[in-house]
Design a protein around this motif. Structure first.
Motif, PDB file in Angstrom:
ATOM      1  N   ARG A 187       0.942  -1.219  -0.003  1.00 30.23           N
ATOM      2  CA  ARG A 187      -0.045  -0.187  -0.051  1.00 30.23           C
ATOM      3  C   ARG A 187       0.876   1.262  -0.038  1.00 30.23           C
ATOM      4  NH1 ARG A 187      -4.117  -0.249   4.750  1.00 30.23           N
ATOM      5  NH2 ARG A 187      -4.267  -2.307   3.938  1.00 30.23           N
ATOM      6  N   LEU A 188       1.954   1.277   0.620  1.00 27.86           N
ATOM      7  CA  LEU A 188       2.881   2.405   0.659  1.00 27.86           C
ATOM      8  C   LEU A 188       3.461   2.740  -0.554  1.00 27.86           C
ATOM      9  CD1 LEU A 188       4.559   1.617   4.104  1.00 27.86           C
ATOM     10  CD2 LEU A 188       3.450   3.506   3.857  1.00 27.86           C
ATOM     11  N   LEU A 189       3.600   1.643  -1.315  1.00 34.10           N
ATOM     12  CA  LEU A 189       4.201   1.808  -2.572  1.00 34.10           C
ATOM     13  C   LEU A 189       3.295   1.919  -3.577  1.00 34.10           C
ATOM     14  CD1 LEU A 189       7.033  -1.239  -2.214  1.00 34.10           C
ATOM     15  CD2 LEU A 189       7.326   1.313  -1.954  1.00 34.10           C
ATOM     16  N   ASP A 190       2.075   1.876  -3.410  1.00 35.52           N
ATOM     17  CA  ASP A 190       0.947   2.067  -4.373  1.00 35.52           C
ATOM     18  C   ASP A 190       1.210   0.918  -5.138  1.00 35.52           C
ATOM     19  OD1 ASP A 190      -0.657   4.012  -3.950  1.00 35.52           O
ATOM     20  OD2 ASP A 190       1.021   5.748  -4.633  1.00 35.52           O
ATOM     21  N   LYS A 235       7.572  -2.323   8.100  1.00 35.60           N
ATOM     22  CA  LYS A 235       6.728  -1.522   7.434  1.00 35.60           C
ATOM     23  C   LYS A 235       7.035   0.182   7.622  1.00 35.60           C
ATOM     24  CE  LYS A 235       3.570  -0.312  10.048  1.00 35.60           C
ATOM     25  NZ  LYS A 235       2.506  -0.496  10.913  1.00 35.60           N
ATOM     26  N   THR A 236       7.587   0.241   8.970  1.00 30.02           N
ATOM     27  CA  THR A 236       7.743   1.577   9.298  1.00 30.02           C
ATOM     28  C   THR A 236       9.092   2.300   8.484  1.00 30.02           C
ATOM     29  OG1 THR A 236       7.044   1.323  11.593  1.00 30.02           O
ATOM     30  CG2 THR A 236       8.388   3.281  11.180  1.00 30.02           C
ATOM     31  N   LEU A 241      10.979   5.909   3.923  1.00 33.30           N
ATOM     32  CA  LEU A 241      11.554   6.122   2.579  1.00 33.30           C
ATOM     33  C   LEU A 241      10.542   6.553   1.830  1.00 33.30           C
ATOM     34  CD1 LEU A 241      13.330   2.343   1.836  1.00 33.30           C
ATOM     35  CD2 LEU A 241      14.453   4.516   2.458  1.00 33.30           C
ATOM     36  N   THR A 242       9.344   6.269   1.822  1.00 32.08           N
ATOM     37  CA  THR A 242       8.498   6.794   1.022  1.00 32.08           C
ATOM     38  C   THR A 242       7.926   8.297   1.494  1.00 32.08           C
ATOM     39  OG1 THR A 242       6.434   5.905   2.301  1.00 32.08           O
ATOM     40  CG2 THR A 242       7.274   4.712   0.254  1.00 32.08           C
ATOM     41  N   GLU A 254      13.271  -1.785  -6.038  1.00 36.06           N
ATOM     42  CA  GLU A 254      14.202  -2.066  -5.250  1.00 36.06           C
ATOM     43  C   GLU A 254      13.825  -2.355  -3.827  1.00 36.06           C
ATOM     44  OE1 GLU A 254      17.799  -2.753  -5.772  1.00 36.06           O
ATOM     45  OE2 GLU A 254      17.082  -2.625  -7.937  1.00 36.06           O
ATOM     46  N   VAL A 255      12.848  -1.367  -3.516  1.00 32.35           N
ATOM     47  CA  VAL A 255      12.281  -1.509  -2.036  1.00 32.35           C
ATOM     48  C   VAL A 255      11.424  -2.873  -2.064  1.00 32.35           C
ATOM     49  CG1 VAL A 255      10.575  -0.312  -0.588  1.00 32.35           C
ATOM     50  CG2 VAL A 255      12.253   0.938  -1.740  1.00 32.35           C
TER      51      VAL A 255
END
Ligand code: KG4
Ligand code: ZN
Length: 353
Positions: A187-190, A235-236, A241-242, A254-255
């Protein structure tokens, strides 16, 4: 015996018909039907499972799912010997649909009903393939003690299986489950929902298979002396990073690769450290996260190098299905057992260990 199994604990409406052949000491399972109606596309826009929507869709689909199962298996309801249903853990509105359907059929058809634990069922589906069902035979090759690693969207547990249905919890997650970590990081990386397959697909786009990781992510608790897990720090770290900058496609790859590797490293490290102590005859993997190709590959590699037998379900038996419910029922049901359907109810936090 022929078992009808239902599963509605989360976002898959599933029905299976399983035949258990052979005697008490030497039996085999045959899958006559395995039907799964996935709701993934309905929940995708919300980024996760919406319990009331899941229940509404289970209600809409469960009878078509059953109908398809009977047609595929080419049997009649009168030929069913036992009905099995997931009673928990899971989302109560979702569980209630399967439980109520199963209870109604049990009453209507006058067939016995057994309630099944969803997490234990993930583990027990491996008994489809474990050649020696030695918990009953004694004389055949023994598979106990075994170590079970269950990694799903809701659970991460490492379990010592001393004998059939004799479990000892070695460790479990203190925060997020492994699958939940994948879902939150995706979700953080869409990358969309569900996160596990999305991360696997994105990580797979990385060129140069042996290239060193360019993103360094933590492996929380990897060195702790116990067998507990923690994934929320991972996750944190991705969230930081995002927040630092908007990641481009290459950076997301990469992530995703590093996050997947971090989860696998933690799971492999804890499982094989437990194996050094408890000396299992087999390591048994279970749950949706085991559908991950990189995880399967790494476990196979390490278990081969350590000469420990490994049991992994086929991919469509890792994610939620009703075959696992039917197999559990076949292993647990005792002939002549009293039919206690009156006592069968949904339990959100049901534990098996
Ligand atoms: O066992 P499961 O189908 O449902 C639960 O009981 O929770 O597991 C679902 C979880 C989700 O978090 C999903 O992202 C994860 O399993 N998952 C995967 C993969 N396929 C499903 N995780 C990593 N790689 C996959 N290929
Ligand atoms: Zn599950």
């Amino acid at each position: 015996m022929i078992i009808l199994a239902l599963e509605t604990s989360c976002d898959e409406t599933a029905a299976a018909i399983i035949e258990k052949k052979g005697g008490k000491n030497n039996f085999k399972f045959k899958i006559l039907a395995n039907i799964v109606f996935s709701q993934i596309k309905n929940h995708r826009q919300y980024g996760g499972v919406v319990p009331n929507l899941a229940a509404t869709l289970h209600l809409k689909n469960i009878l078509s799912c059953l109908d398809r199962a009977f047609k595929k298996a080419e049997i009649l309801p009168s030929e069913i010997d036992l009905i099995a249903v997931t009673v928990g853990p899971g989302l109560i509105p979702a569980l209630l649909v399967g439980v109520n359907t199963a209870k109604t059929l049990s009453w209507l058809w006058q067939k016995p009903l057994i309630g099944i634990n969803h997490v234990e069922a993930h583990l027990l589906v491996n008994w489809l393939n474990l050649k020696s069902v030695a918990h009953l035979t004694k004389e055949k090759e023994n598979i106990f003690p075994a170590i079970g690693l269950i990694v799903s969207g809701g659970h991460t547990q490492l379990v010592l299986i001393k004998d059939f249905a004799r479990y000892q919890l070695l460790g479990e997650t203190r925060d997020d489950a492994a699958g939940e970590a994948f879902d939150k990081i995706a979700r953080l990386l869409d990358l969309g929902y569900p996160g596990g397959p999305a991360i696997e697909k994105t990580a797979g786009k990385r060129s140069g298979k042996n290239k060193k990781e360019t993103v360094s992510l933590p492996r929380p608790m990897i060195k702790s002396a116990d067998f507990d897990f923690s994934f929320s720090g991972l996750k944190t770290a991705v969230s930081l990073l995002t927040k630092e900058k908007k990641l481009n496609e290459k950076e997301k790859i990469e992530v995703a690769f590093s996050a997947q590797k971090a989860v696998i490293d933690i799971l492999v490290s804890k499982t094989f450290r437990a194996a050094e102590i408890y000396k299992p005859r087999v390591i048994i993997l279970a749950g949706g996260v085991v559908a991950n190709g990189a995880l399967r590959k790494e476990f196979k590699k390490v278990s081969a190098s350590k000469k420990i037998k490994l049991a992994i379900p086929q991919i469509n038996h890792c994610t939620d299905n009703a075959v696992m419910v039917g197999v559990s029922a076949g292993l647990q049901w005792k002939k002549g057992e009293k039919n206690l359907w009156q006592n069968i109810t949904a339990q959100a936090n049901k534990r098996f260990v």
